[in-house]
Motif scaffolding. Structure first.
Motif, mmCIF file in Angstrom:
data_model
loop_
_atom_site.group_PDB
_atom_site.id
_atom_site.type_symbol
_atom_site.label_atom_id
_atom_site.label_comp_id
_atom_site.label_asym_id
_atom_site.label_seq_id
_atom_site.Cartn_x
_atom_site.Cartn_y
_atom_site.Cartn_z
ATOM 1 N N LEU A 50 0.820 -1.225 0.000
ATOM 2 C CA LEU A 50 0.000 0.000 0.000
ATOM 3 C C LEU A 50 0.853 1.275 0.000
ATOM 4 N N LYS A 51 2.131 1.122 0.232
ATOM 5 C CA LYS A 51 3.135 2.208 0.122
ATOM 6 C C LYS A 51 3.130 3.223 1.268
ATOM 7 N N GLU A 52 1.957 3.649 1.711
ATOM 8 C CA GLU A 52 1.948 4.604 2.829
ATOM 9 C C GLU A 52 0.645 4.524 3.617
ATOM 10 N N ALA A 53 0.704 5.048 4.859
ATOM 11 C CA ALA A 53 -0.416 4.904 5.795
ATOM 12 C C ALA A 53 -1.731 5.416 5.209
ATOM 13 N N GLY A 54 -1.685 6.571 4.531
ATOM 14 C CA GLY A 54 -2.906 7.214 4.025
ATOM 15 C C GLY A 54 -3.680 6.305 3.066
ATOM 16 N N ASN A 55 -2.960 5.396 2.404
ATOM 17 C CA ASN A 55 -3.634 4.544 1.413
ATOM 18 C C ASN A 55 -4.513 3.460 2.047
ATOM 19 N N PHE A 56 -4.414 3.307 3.366
ATOM 20 C CA PHE A 56 -5.328 2.376 4.042
ATOM 21 C C PHE A 56 -6.785 2.819 3.896
ATOM 22 N N LYS A 57 -6.968 4.121 3.594
ATOM 23 C CA LYS A 57 -8.318 4.651 3.386
ATOM 24 C C LYS A 57 -9.062 3.825 2.314
ATOM 25 N N MET A 58 -8.290 3.412 1.277
ATOM 26 C CA MET A 58 -8.877 2.589 0.206
ATOM 27 C C MET A 58 -9.470 1.297 0.760
ATOM 28 N N LEU A 59 -8.742 0.707 1.733
ATOM 29 C CA LEU A 59 -9.211 -0.553 2.321
ATOM 30 C C LEU A 59 -10.408 -0.303 3.229
ATOM 31 N N GLU A 60 -10.368 0.842 3.940
ATOM 32 C CA GLU A 60 -11.521 1.167 4.795
ATOM 33 C C GLU A 60 -12.779 1.344 3.943
ATOM 34 N N ASP A 110 4.683 -2.311 12.114
ATOM 35 C CA ASP A 110 6.017 -1.871 12.567
ATOM 36 C C ASP A 110 6.364 -0.493 12.001
ATOM 37 N N SER A 111 5.825 -0.171 10.827
ATOM 38 C CA SER A 111 6.092 1.156 10.246
ATOM 39 C C SER A 111 5.237 2.238 10.884
ATOM 40 N N GLY A 112 4.323 1.829 11.769
ATOM 41 C CA GLY A 112 3.495 2.814 12.476
ATOM 42 C C GLY A 112 2.298 3.292 11.674
ATOM 43 N N TRP A 113 1.977 2.597 10.561
ATOM 44 C CA TRP A 113 0.839 3.038 9.738
ATOM 45 C C TRP A 113 -0.486 2.756 10.432
ATOM 46 N N VAL A 114 -0.566 1.591 11.091
ATOM 47 C CA VAL A 114 -1.815 1.201 11.768
ATOM 48 C C VAL A 114 -1.453 0.608 13.132
ATOM 49 N N SER A 115 -2.491 0.425 13.971
ATOM 50 C CA SER A 115 -2.187 -0.024 15.327
ATOM 51 C C SER A 115 -1.957 -1.543 15.384
ATOM 52 N N HIS A 116 -1.255 -1.965 16.437
ATOM 53 C CA HIS A 116 -0.923 -3.384 16.581
ATOM 54 C C HIS A 116 -2.180 -4.243 16.699
ATOM 55 N N SER A 117 -3.273 -3.640 17.192
ATOM 56 C CA SER A 117 -4.506 -4.429 17.336
ATOM 57 C C SER A 117 -5.016 -4.932 15.985
ATOM 58 N N LEU A 130 -14.340 -14.733 4.543
ATOM 59 C CA LEU A 130 -13.616 -14.135 3.409
ATOM 60 C C LEU A 130 -12.465 -13.264 3.916
ATOM 61 N N TYR A 131 -11.253 -13.544 3.428
ATOM 62 C CA TYR A 131 -10.066 -12.747 3.783
ATOM 63 C C TYR A 131 -9.476 -12.192 2.492
ATOM 64 N N ILE A 132 -9.445 -10.871 2.374
ATOM 65 C CA ILE A 132 -8.877 -10.252 1.173
ATOM 66 C C ILE A 132 -7.525 -9.660 1.554
ATOM 67 N N ALA A 133 -6.457 -10.223 0.988
ATOM 68 C CA ALA A 133 -5.093 -9.771 1.302
ATOM 69 C C ALA A 133 -4.625 -8.837 0.199
ATOM 70 N N VAL A 134 -4.384 -7.586 0.551
ATOM 71 C CA VAL A 134 -4.034 -6.579 -0.450
ATOM 72 C C VAL A 134 -2.578 -6.132 -0.246
ATOM 73 N N GLY A 135 -1.729 -6.386 -1.236
ATOM 74 C CA GLY A 135 -0.324 -5.968 -1.128
ATOM 75 C C GLY A 135 0.402 -6.628 0.023
ATOM 76 N N ILE A 136 0.063 -7.877 0.256
ATOM 77 C CA ILE A 136 0.722 -8.667 1.317
ATOM 78 C C ILE A 136 1.434 -9.825 0.628
ATOM 79 N N SER A 137 2.729 -10.029 0.943
ATOM 80 C CA SER A 137 3.493 -11.047 0.217
ATOM 81 C C SER A 137 3.109 -12.467 0.607
ATOM 82 N N GLY A 138 2.709 -12.658 1.888
ATOM 83 C CA GLY A 138 2.352 -14.006 2.340
ATOM 84 C C GLY A 138 3.499 -14.697 3.048
ATOM 85 N N ALA A 139 4.233 -13.944 3.865
ATOM 86 C CA ALA A 139 5.302 -14.546 4.691
ATOM 87 C C ALA A 139 4.669 -15.569 5.628
#
Ligand SMILES: Cc1cc2nc3c(=O)[nH]c(=O)nc-3n(C[C@H](O)[C@H](O)[C@H](O)COP(=O)(O)OP(=O)(O)OC[C@H]3O[C@@H](n4cnc5c(N)ncnc54)[C@H](O)[C@@H]3O)c2cc1C
Length: 322
Positions: free
Chosen positions: A211-221, A239-246, A260-269
């Motif tokens: 997602l590149k930066e915190a603000g882009n989480f708005k798209m997911l919201e 860890d980058s502080g974009w969203v809370s640990h919860s 349903l789980y939609i994984a967006v821009g997640i590599s799948g470690a």
């Protein structure tokens, strides 16, 4: 008919789905089901428990139990189990469940299986399946030789049928035993979100470093709002502080099992997969066709998330809100 006691957790006065699953499971296996509800905010949940299979509910109607305090929960649950005479105990594998029930197991000298993903009954014995090594292997745990059998189940693992009608007459108010407290709960600071907790959510839209930066989480919201979903995240973005640990899903975050789980821009470690491979349908959106998440995905979309997510959100809107 032997007795089975269920720890009934509630949120915003309603019984949580994870507890409804356990009550209905007990009933379907012909146990005499006893619910335990803690806290003065639990009146409605206690009645809901009777509508979901409990023939009796022990309701500890006490404001001291409104927030989680391990010493008080321990005392109430121990009293509830002893009073009911139940040999079988089911509870959600929630934060409180995983904290208090091992203590209780030690006190009752009983066996316990935590974080289970399947449950069956053979005769008078609970048989649970639980993941090991972050989900790489599974153990079948047979609790037969224990005076009390305790199983903590992850949410969304058991089916839920429509509730019957409530029976307020089956709710019995029970007094909290006196406890010599070593710690006092002063305040519970709630997260800002009113959304369903990730562990209870039926649909999750999760975002990663793509997602590149915190603000882009708005798209997911935006997508989550259309779907009635809860937003999750990978550890990289936490860890980058974009969203809370919860919001973190994974080995060191929450274990989820939505429909349903939609994984967006997640590599799948592997550490991320450890927390979400129990999802029924996994959709992965990633511009790298070799991303490991595609090995686990039911449906994979290879492409730029910045193009795909808004388009999908529009289509979901048309479909769901016509
Ligand atoms: C002890 C330990 C515990 C850990 N616990 C956890 C845990 O609980 N949860 C967890 O998640 N991780 C955990 N991790 C970290 C884990 O190893 C990974 O580092 C992390 O999951 C990576 O997060 P990510 O997928 O968001 O980032 P990345 O691995 O960087 O992946 C980003 C993905 O986004 C894709 N992408 C980039 N741009 C776009 C675009 N425009 N469109 C579409 N796709 C794009 C890339 O192809 C890439 O696949 C743990 C690690 C350790 C060592």
């Amino acid at each position: 008919m032997s007795k089975l006691i269920v720890f009934c957790e509630h949120q915003n006065q309603n019984l949580k789905r994870s507890s409804i699953e356990l009550l209905q499971f007990g009933k379907s296996k012909n146990f005499e089901v006893v619910g335990v509800v803690l806290g003065a905010e639990g009146q409605k949940a206690a009645e809901q428990a009777t509508a979901n299979g409990a023939s009796e509910v022990l309701f500890f109607n006490d404001v001291k139990l409104n927030g989680y305090n391990p010493e008080l929960y321990l005392a109430a649950l121990e009293a509830g189990i002893k009073q009911s005479g139940a040999r079988h105990v089911l509870a959600p594998a929630s934060s409180a469940g995983k904290d208090v029930f091992p203590r209780l197991a030690a006190r009752l000298d009983s066996s316990i299986a935590s974080d289970c993903v399947a449950l069956t009954v053979e005769g008078d014995t609970l048989i649970a399946k639980k993941p090991l090594y972050a989900g790489k292997a599974f153990a079948q745990v047979n609790l037969k030789d224990s005076p009390v059998q305790i199983v903590l189940m992850r949410a969304n693992q058991l089916p839920v049928a429509t509730a019957g009608s409530a029976n307020p007459g089956a709710v019995k108010i029970v007094a909290l035993p006196a406890v010599d407290l070593k710690a006092i709960l002063k305040e519970v600071v709630k997260g800002a979100s009113e959304k369903l907790d990730l562990t209870e959510a039926n649909v999750i839209v999760s975002g990663g470093r793509g997602l590149k930066e915190a603000g882009n989480f708005k798209m997911l919201e935006d997508m989550a709002n259309v779907l009635g979903a809860t937003v999750g995240a990978s550890r990289a973005v936490v860890d980058s502080g974009w969203v809370s640990h919860s919001m973190q899903v994974g080995q060191t975050g929450k274990t989820v099992a939505p429909t349903l789980y939609i994984a967006v821009g997640i590599s799948g470690a592997i550490q991320h997969l450890a927390g979400m491979t129990g999802s029924k349908v996994i959709v992965a959106i990633n511009n790298d066709p070799n991303a490991p998440i595609f090995q686990k995905a039911t449906y994979g979309i290879v492409g730029d998330l910045f193009e795909i997510v808004p388009k999908l959100t529009e289509e979901f809107k048309k479909l769901l809100h016509k």
